[in-house]
Design a protein around this motif. Structure first.
Motif, PDB file in Angstrom:
ATOM      1  N   TYR A 119     -16.914  -5.740  -1.225  1.00 38.95           N
ATOM      2  CA  TYR A 119     -16.135  -5.249  -0.080  1.00 38.95           C
ATOM      3  C   TYR A 119     -16.947  -5.265   1.224  1.00 38.95           C
ATOM      4  O   TYR A 119     -16.635  -4.508   2.150  1.00 38.95           O
ATOM      5  N   HIS A 133     -15.604  -4.785   4.766  1.00 39.09           N
ATOM      6  CA  HIS A 133     -15.114  -3.467   5.214  1.00 39.09           C
ATOM      7  C   HIS A 133     -16.253  -2.504   5.562  1.00 39.09           C
ATOM      8  O   HIS A 133     -16.020  -1.309   5.756  1.00 39.09           O
ATOM      9  N   LEU A 164     -14.659   3.956  -0.752  1.00 37.54           N
ATOM     10  CA  LEU A 164     -14.129   2.795  -1.479  1.00 37.54           C
ATOM     11  C   LEU A 164     -15.142   2.290  -2.509  1.00 37.54           C
ATOM     12  O   LEU A 164     -14.799   2.022  -3.672  1.00 37.54           O
ATOM     13  N   ARG A 172       0.340 -10.844  -3.743  1.00 43.59           N
ATOM     14  CA  ARG A 172       0.407  -9.790  -2.714  1.00 43.59           C
ATOM     15  C   ARG A 172       1.792  -9.140  -2.723  1.00 43.59           C
ATOM     16  O   ARG A 172       1.927  -7.927  -2.514  1.00 43.59           O
ATOM     17  N   ARG A 179       2.117  -1.151  -6.657  1.00 42.21           N
ATOM     18  CA  ARG A 179       1.616   0.027  -5.936  1.00 42.21           C
ATOM     19  C   ARG A 179       2.688   1.115  -5.808  1.00 42.21           C
ATOM     20  O   ARG A 179       2.374   2.299  -5.869  1.00 42.21           O
ATOM     21  N   LYS A 196      -3.446   5.647  -0.752  1.00 40.75           N
ATOM     22  CA  LYS A 196      -3.851   4.441  -0.033  1.00 40.75           C
ATOM     23  C   LYS A 196      -5.199   3.914  -0.542  1.00 40.75           C
ATOM     24  O   LYS A 196      -5.440   2.717  -0.554  1.00 40.75           O
ATOM     25  N   ASN A 241      -5.234   2.684  -5.147  1.00 44.55           N
ATOM     26  CA  ASN A 241      -3.951   1.974  -5.121  1.00 44.55           C
ATOM     27  C   ASN A 241      -3.828   0.888  -6.194  1.00 44.55           C
ATOM     28  O   ASN A 241      -3.104  -0.083  -6.029  1.00 44.55           O
TER      29      ASN A 241
HETATM   30  P1  ADP Z   1      -5.498  -4.415   0.665  1.00 42.24           P
HETATM   31  O1  ADP Z   1      -6.184  -4.006  -0.608  1.00 42.24           O
HETATM   32  O2  ADP Z   1      -4.014  -4.122   0.618  1.00 42.24           O
HETATM   33  O3  ADP Z   1      -5.786  -5.848   1.071  1.00 42.24           O
HETATM   34  P2  ADP Z   1      -7.346  -3.538   2.793  1.00 42.24           P
HETATM   35  O4  ADP Z   1      -8.027  -4.869   2.703  1.00 42.24           O
HETATM   36  O5  ADP Z   1      -6.919  -3.050   4.141  1.00 42.24           O
HETATM   37  O6  ADP Z   1      -6.048  -3.474   1.840  1.00 42.24           O
HETATM   38  O7  ADP Z   1      -8.299  -2.414   2.195  1.00 42.24           O
HETATM   39  C1  ADP Z   1      -9.052  -2.631   1.024  1.00 42.24           C
HETATM   40  C2  ADP Z   1      -8.983  -1.412   0.144  1.00 42.24           C
HETATM   41  O8  ADP Z   1      -9.653  -0.331   0.811  1.00 42.24           O
HETATM   42  C3  ADP Z   1      -7.576  -0.866  -0.126  1.00 42.24           C
HETATM   43  O9  ADP Z   1      -6.887  -1.553  -1.148  1.00 42.24           O
HETATM   44  C4  ADP Z   1      -7.871   0.573  -0.491  1.00 42.24           C
HETATM   45  O10 ADP Z   1      -8.340   0.709  -1.833  1.00 42.24           O
HETATM   46  C5  ADP Z   1      -9.013   0.901   0.475  1.00 42.24           C
HETATM   47  N1  ADP Z   1      -8.504   1.506   1.709  1.00 42.24           N
HETATM   48  C6  ADP Z   1      -7.855   0.889   2.721  1.00 42.24           C
HETATM   49  N2  ADP Z   1      -7.518   1.764   3.703  1.00 42.24           N
HETATM   50  C7  ADP Z   1      -7.981   2.973   3.295  1.00 42.24           C
HETATM   51  C8  ADP Z   1      -7.948   4.281   3.849  1.00 42.24           C
HETATM   52  N3  ADP Z   1      -7.400   4.527   5.043  1.00 42.24           N
HETATM   53  N4  ADP Z   1      -8.528   5.279   3.149  1.00 42.24           N
HETATM   54  C9  ADP Z   1      -9.105   5.061   1.949  1.00 42.24           C
HETATM   55  N5  ADP Z   1      -9.174   3.842   1.364  1.00 42.24           N
HETATM   56  C10 ADP Z   1      -8.610   2.817   2.016  1.00 42.24           C
END
Ligand code: ADP
Length: 140
Positions: A51, A54, A63, A87, A104, A111, A114
């Motif tokens: 990750y 992020h 996370l 997706r 989900r 969030k 998930n």
């Molecule tokens: P996705 O998994 O739908 O592609 P993102 O790439 O935005 O979503 O985020 C990666 C992962 O980070 C999410 O699936 C979730 O597990 C976590 N995450 C995202 N936003 C938040 C948040 N506001 N608070 C806590 N964890 C989050």
């Protein structure tokens, strides 16, 4: 539409609640085929590397700790338009916003917790599949 491969992760909240089979059934019902699968327990360093994009986000530490808290099931899914299809089957990041019938909506706790991850582009799919699997492990 082209046949694609995408990386899926069944996340700790779902493996802990024994939902692996129900989630795989959702993929298969949508026409996605599991062409590689393994259950692993990520270290925090591995989860952090996966990750890395992020890193600057406020939830990054949470996370990483969550993804290393319990085993995950990493899989390669194959099918027509598999990246977008996965997706769609997953639903929106926040289960409160996810469409009815999505993974989900049915299973996610929040969030953050998930239930599933799915690659969001061709470039991400290639990078994420290579992160977890060697070519020898992909048995279409
Ligand atoms: P996705 O998994 O739908 O592609 P993102 O790439 O935005 O979503 O985020 C990666 C992962 O980070 C999410 O699936 C979730 O597990 C976590 N995450 C995202 N936003 C938040 C948040 N506001 N608070 C806590 N964890 C989050």
């Amino acid at each position: 539409m082209a046949v694609e491969r995408t990386l899926s992760i069944i996340k700790p909240d779902a493996t802990k609640r024994n939902l692996t089979g129900k989630i795989v059934a959702k993929f298969e019902e949508a026409g996605l085929r599991v062409v590689a699968s393994k259950r692993i327990h990520l270290t925090a360093a591995q989860a952090g590397a996966f990750y890395a994009e992020h890193k600057e986000r406020g939830f990054y530490g949470e996370l990483v700790a969550y993804m290393a808290s319990e085993p995950v099931v990493v899989q390669v899914l194959e099918g027509e338009g598999a990246i977008l299809k996965n997706r769609e089957v997953m639903g929106a990041t926040d289960p409160a916003a996810a469409a009815a019938g999505t993974i989900r909506k049915e299973f996610a706790l929040s969030k953050g917790e998930n239930s599933v991850h799915g690659s969001d582009s061709e470039a991400a799919a290639a990078r994420e599949i290579a992160f977890f699997f060697s070519g020898l492990e992909l048995v279409g």
